[in-house]
Write an enzyme that holds these catalytic residues in place. Structure first.
Site, PDB file in Angstrom:
ATOM      1  N   LEU A  15      -2.816 -41.694  13.630  1.00  0.00           N
ATOM      2  CA  LEU A  15      -1.916 -40.969  12.737  1.00  0.00           C
ATOM      3  C   LEU A  15      -1.443 -41.794  11.540  1.00  0.00           C
ATOM      4  O   LEU A  15      -0.549 -41.372  10.810  1.00  0.00           O
ATOM      5  CB  LEU A  15      -0.730 -40.416  13.529  1.00  0.00           C
ATOM      6  N   CYS A  16      -2.038 -42.956  11.325  1.00  0.00           N
ATOM      7  CA  CYS A  16      -1.711 -43.769  10.146  1.00  0.00           C
ATOM      8  C   CYS A  16      -2.456 -43.228   8.930  1.00  0.00           C
ATOM      9  O   CYS A  16      -3.623 -42.849   9.019  1.00  0.00           O
ATOM     10  CB  CYS A  16      -2.108 -45.223  10.373  1.00  0.00           C
ATOM     11  N   HIS A  17      -1.765 -43.219   7.802  1.00  0.00           N
ATOM     12  CA  HIS A  17      -2.371 -42.751   6.558  1.00  0.00           C
ATOM     13  C   HIS A  17      -3.279 -43.822   5.957  1.00  0.00           C
ATOM     14  O   HIS A  17      -2.924 -45.002   5.976  1.00  0.00           O
ATOM     15  CB  HIS A  17      -1.282 -42.420   5.531  1.00  0.00           C
ATOM     16  N   ASP A  69     -10.438 -65.048  21.427  1.00  0.00           N
ATOM     17  CA  ASP A  69     -11.898 -65.073  21.520  1.00  0.00           C
ATOM     18  C   ASP A  69     -12.463 -66.442  21.150  1.00  0.00           C
ATOM     19  O   ASP A  69     -13.380 -66.943  21.805  1.00  0.00           O
ATOM     20  CB  ASP A  69     -12.503 -64.002  20.614  1.00  0.00           C
ATOM     21  N   MET A 111       2.470 -50.838  10.010  1.00  0.00           N
ATOM     22  CA  MET A 111       1.376 -50.787  10.983  1.00  0.00           C
ATOM     23  C   MET A 111       0.203 -51.665  10.553  1.00  0.00           C
ATOM     24  O   MET A 111      -0.463 -52.281  11.392  1.00  0.00           O
ATOM     25  CB  MET A 111       0.913 -49.341  11.210  1.00  0.00           C
TER      26      MET A 111
END
Length: 163
Positions: free
Chosen positions: A79-81, A133, A118
């Protein structure tokens, strides 16, 4: 602060997920900074400060991974633009204080209708996963922790800093 009840903006009246309509919002300069840490062994700290880890330049690879991740945020978080990101910086510091770790800080900038919190969080998260990693051959117990927004500027809600 308003006395009106607060609600989740990504949920409609029926409880269904929705992407917030930002078309009526003003385009303004916005920034967000997030931070996090990867707890590692003293051995990893020594390698990162010296000859490096077996996979190569762990901090350089993590920096680039964080920058790339910020640009991919709307692909990863539904739902991030999609935003026009103006700049991303990702800084990593090997530290012993308060414990052996790699401290990560990301700042994202835009001039758009919604914030970049975000994107900053995604940059830190992916940079941290990349550190894990890169060091796992030496330290299988590395831990990603303390990922959070530190500051945000711009937009209708104004500036905010973590107390």
């Amino acid at each position: 602060m308003s006395d009106s009840p607060r609600r989740l903006t990504h949920v409609d009246e029926s409880g269904a997920a929705r992407m917030v309509d930002v078309s009526g919002k003003d385009v303004t300069a916005r920034t967000a900074t997030a931070s996090g840490r990867v707890l590692v062994s003293e051995t990893v700290v020594g390698l990162l400060r010296g000859e490096g880890v077996p996979k190569g330049d762990a901090l350089g690879v993590a920096r680039v991974a964080g920058i790339m991740a910020a640009k991919q945020t709307p692909t990863l978080i539904p739902l991030c633009h999609p935003l026009s990101i103006s700049g991303v910086s990702v800084d990593l510091e090997v530290t012993d204080d308060p414990e052996p770790s790699v401290a990560i800080r990301a700042t994202v900038k835009t001039t758009d209708r919604t914030g970049v919190e975000m994107e900053a969080l995604t940059a830190v998260s992916v940079a941290a996963l990349t550190v894990v990693d890169m060091v796992k051959a030496v330290d299988k117990a590395a831990v990603v922790t303390d990922i959070r927004v530190e500051t945000k500027t711009g937009g209708k809600s104004g500036d905010w800093s973590r107390p």
